[in-house]
Scaffold this motif. Structure first.
Motif, PDB file in Angstrom:
ATOM      1  N   PHE A 263       0.876  -1.130  -0.183  1.00  0.00           N
ATOM      2  CA  PHE A 263      -0.131   0.073  -0.157  1.00  0.00           C
ATOM      3  C   PHE A 263       0.946   1.258  -0.154  1.00  0.00           C
ATOM      4  O   PHE A 263       2.360   1.179   0.442  1.00  0.00           O
ATOM      5  N   ALA A 264       0.265   2.568  -0.414  1.00  0.00           N
ATOM      6  CA  ALA A 264       1.272   3.615  -0.425  1.00  0.00           C
ATOM      7  C   ALA A 264       0.376   4.364   0.700  1.00  0.00           C
ATOM      8  O   ALA A 264      -0.671   4.552   1.274  1.00  0.00           O
ATOM      9  N   TYR A 265       1.515   5.268   1.302  1.00  0.00           N
ATOM     10  CA  TYR A 265       1.282   6.041   2.432  1.00  0.00           C
ATOM     11  C   TYR A 265       2.248   7.372   2.401  1.00  0.00           C
ATOM     12  O   TYR A 265       3.211   7.381   1.502  1.00  0.00           O
ATOM     13  N   SER A 270       3.652   9.392  10.367  1.00  0.00           N
ATOM     14  CA  SER A 270       4.004   8.295  11.387  1.00  0.00           C
ATOM     15  C   SER A 270       3.157   7.279  11.501  1.00  0.00           C
ATOM     16  O   SER A 270       3.680   6.215  12.000  1.00  0.00           O
ATOM     17  N   THR A 271       2.120   7.348  11.134  1.00  0.00           N
ATOM     18  CA  THR A 271       1.074   6.148  11.588  1.00  0.00           C
ATOM     19  C   THR A 271       0.940   5.140  10.057  1.00  0.00           C
ATOM     20  O   THR A 271       0.510   4.251  10.238  1.00  0.00           O
ATOM     21  N   MET A 272       1.707   5.920   9.172  1.00  0.00           N
ATOM     22  CA  MET A 272       1.872   5.151   7.931  1.00  0.00           C
ATOM     23  C   MET A 272       0.261   4.740   7.302  1.00  0.00           C
ATOM     24  O   MET A 272      -0.005   3.505   6.899  1.00  0.00           O
ATOM     25  N   ILE A 299      -6.325   2.807  -7.088  1.00  0.00           N
ATOM     26  CA  ILE A 299      -6.928   2.565  -5.787  1.00  0.00           C
ATOM     27  C   ILE A 299      -7.837   3.637  -5.296  1.00  0.00           C
ATOM     28  O   ILE A 299      -7.519   4.585  -5.378  1.00  0.00           O
ATOM     29  N   THR A 300      -8.984   3.198  -4.957  1.00  0.00           N
ATOM     30  CA  THR A 300     -10.182   4.149  -4.503  1.00  0.00           C
ATOM     31  C   THR A 300     -10.238   4.051  -2.894  1.00  0.00           C
ATOM     32  O   THR A 300      -9.797   4.885  -2.272  1.00  0.00           O
ATOM     33  N   THR A 301     -11.014   3.291  -2.699  1.00  0.00           N
ATOM     34  CA  THR A 301     -11.101   2.917  -1.093  1.00  0.00           C
ATOM     35  C   THR A 301     -10.307   1.831  -0.364  1.00  0.00           C
ATOM     36  O   THR A 301     -10.201   1.756   0.617  1.00  0.00           O
ATOM     37  N   GLU A 302     -10.183   0.601  -1.395  1.00  0.00           N
ATOM     38  CA  GLU A 302      -9.313  -0.507  -0.813  1.00  0.00           C
ATOM     39  C   GLU A 302      -7.849   0.118  -0.072  1.00  0.00           C
ATOM     40  O   GLU A 302      -7.295   1.160  -0.619  1.00  0.00           O
ATOM     41  N   ALA A 303      -7.387  -0.555   0.631  1.00  0.00           N
ATOM     42  CA  ALA A 303      -6.081  -0.301   1.343  1.00  0.00           C
ATOM     43  C   ALA A 303      -4.794  -0.642   0.468  1.00  0.00           C
ATOM     44  O   ALA A 303      -3.924  -0.170   0.576  1.00  0.00           O
ATOM     45  N   GLU A 304      -4.989  -1.756  -0.366  1.00  0.00           N
ATOM     46  CA  GLU A 304      -3.766  -2.373  -0.902  1.00  0.00           C
ATOM     47  C   GLU A 304      -3.754  -2.688  -2.313  1.00  0.00           C
ATOM     48  O   GLU A 304      -5.057  -2.755  -2.873  1.00  0.00           O
TER      49      GLU A 304
END
Length: 335
Positions: A263-265, A270-272, A299-304
């Motif tokens: 996933f991208a952050y 700091s919470t990634m 990527i819309t709403t899914e985390a990965e």
């Protein structure tokens, strides 16, 4: 599952006609002739393929010219009101007059909201013999001017029977111009339009010392079908006289499975926490350092994001989001 095949009916309804057979478990039903809206009377009809959503059927109709050479043209039939409409011949940019245009294969470009029609033609300005060409079909149904898919795939020989798997950007074709085991061999590559990874020979037992063509893969790529005149066909004259349909499958326990799941952050967070509304692209990096796009997702709403990878390959993963600098990472499945 439904399989569409052509059959030689010389002296009956025409030389080749399209049939369909429906699979029930491991058994196939009796072949049924497709309706005359597709199987035009007194025409050779073959090489059928569905669009990714199943609403369109592309196929070829062929007739001999004055010199006796078989000249083919690509037609399309739309599925409406529970039946296939009468086939329509594609325009003359696709079906260039006096040249054969055949073996359609269809891919979808979701980002551009278009289809890509790959086909085979012996038209001028190719690499030699029969080449694979493509035309983008816009969302309005307009066909762009065909382009040759390039020298990585096309040779001075013949390239025929393309197939595109939309779930993996896997593209296969048969060729007698690339180094082979004999006759036409099946090759595979990844990419789209004019950008492809270096083609690889599918090897034994997919290929044999005779002709191997019409390779198609299931969505899972764990099996599929091909056409060959190898020993073991139903022989009418000699042991390699005739083409038959073969089913192949891979031993699941021997297929290495590789994937990337990330996933991208925001690097300053700091919470990634995973970002949303961003694009991710997967590129394969060939030995000649060429970088070929083989998959992409938004990527819309899914985390990965998740990509399936192939063995012994190098990859680049690129993420882009409005308001951020692009970022990339590298991965490989070597060893």
């Amino acid at each position: 599952d439904t399989i569409i095949r052509s059959e030689d009916l010389k002296g009956k309804v025409g030389r080749f006609k399209l049939y369909q057979s429906i699979r029930d478990g491991r058994r196939w039903g009796q072949g049924e002739l497709l309706p005359e809206n597709v199987n035009f009377p007194k025409m050779d009809v073959a090489n059928g393929v569905f669009s990714p959503d199943g609403s369109k059927f592309f196929y070829t109709q062929c007739q001999p010219n004055d010199a006796g050479a078989l000249i083919c043209a690509i037609f399309i039939s739309d599925f409406a009101n529970g039946e296939w409409a009468k086939g329509k011949k594609l325009n003359e940019e696709i079906n260039l007059p006096d040249y054969t245009n055949t073996h359609p294969a269809v891919a979808e470009d979701k980002k551009r909201k278009s289809l890509i029609l790959y086909f085979v033609s012996d038209r001028p300005d190719g690499e030699g013999g029969r080449d694979i060409w493509y035309s983008e079909i816009t969302s309005k149904g307009e066909y762009k001017k065909p382009r040759n898919i390039g020298r990585k795939i096309n040779t001075v020989g013949d390239e025929i029977t393309p197939f595109f798997n939309p779930t993996s950007f896997f593209f296969s074709f048969s060729s007698d111009g690339h180094p082979s085991m004999g006759g036409y061999d099946i090759f595979y590559t990844s990419g789209k339009m004019r950008k492809w990874t270096k083609p690889e020979n599918a090897g034994f037992p997919i290929n044999s010392r005779v002709d191997d063509m019409y390779f198609v893969a299931d969505a899972s790529e764990e099996g599929g079908y091909l056409v060959s005149n190898r020993i073991g066909t139903i022989a009418l004259k000699s042991e390699t006289c005739c083409d038959d349909i073969f089913r192949y499958s891979w031993d699941r326990g021997l297929i290495p499975k590789f994937a990337v799941d990330k996933f991208a952050y925001d690097a300053d967070d700091s919470t990634m926490t995973s970002l949303t509304d961003y694009d991710v692209r997967l590129y394969q990096v060939d030995q000649d350092s060429s970088v070929i796009l083989i998959d992409e997702t938004h990527i819309t709403t899914e985390a990965e994001y998740f990509f399936t990878l192939k063995q012994n390959k190098n990859y680049k993963i690129e993420a882009t989001k409005e308001g951020y600098f692009p970022n990339e990472e590298w991965a490989n499945t070597l060893g």
